[in-house]
Design a protein around this motif. Structure first.
Motif: not given
Ligand code: HEC
Length: 119
Positions: A72-76, A83-90
């Motif tokens: 949660q912290q990494v995504r939001k 923030p790191y989205s699923e697209k940049t960071l699977p």
């Protein structure tokens, strides 16, 4: 024809599909170290998660947060972290990173380090 069993089976399949979607892929700490440095987490949090200089990022290991809070912290991020989205960071890289951070242990206590015994 009674369609109820088919409907129930379809619902159960749907539910099991949902729960398997929440299962995490197998992790790998060595790959996680590569992902951690590749995504530059180390520039703010330090190579072993010890925290960055001049408050760049807080200490995150040892004692990394449980995976859901970590993700949660990494995504939001709560505050100023990018923030790191699923697209940049699977997700695979994220679980690997978490595995790497879990391998980081506390250093020995000063009393157990011979050179520091007399201080
Ligand atoms: C540009 C600096 C920077 C980068 C790069 C960065 N972080 Fe952060 N991180 C922060 C800051 C600042 C915080 C404090 C909370 C906030 O701002 O959301 C933080 C908070 C955290 C926390 C929560 C720890 C706490 O006590 O607040 C975790 C876990 C974390 N980061 C993991 C990561 C991971 C994993 C990466 C790489 C994918 C990463 N960070 C990249 C700056 C950074």
């Amino acid at each position: 024809m009674n369609r109820k069993p088919v409907l129930i089976a379809a619902c159960l399949a749907g539910l099991s599909g949902m729960s398997s979607a929440q299962e995490l892929p197998a992790d790998d700490a060595a790959r996680g170290y590569k992902a951690y440095t590749h995504h530059l987490c180390d520039t703010c949090h330090g190579t072993v998660g010890q925290g960055g200089e001049r408050g760049a990022g807080p200490r995150i290991a040892p004692g990394v947060w449980p995976y859901p809070a970590f993700a949660q912290q990494v995504r939001k991020p709560r505050l100023v972290m990018i923030p790191y989205s699923e697209k940049t960071l699977p997700e695979q890289e994220l679980v690997d990173m978490h595995a790497y951070l879990r391998t980081i242990k506390n250093p020995a206590a000063a009393k157990d380090v011979p050179l520091l015994k007399d201080f």
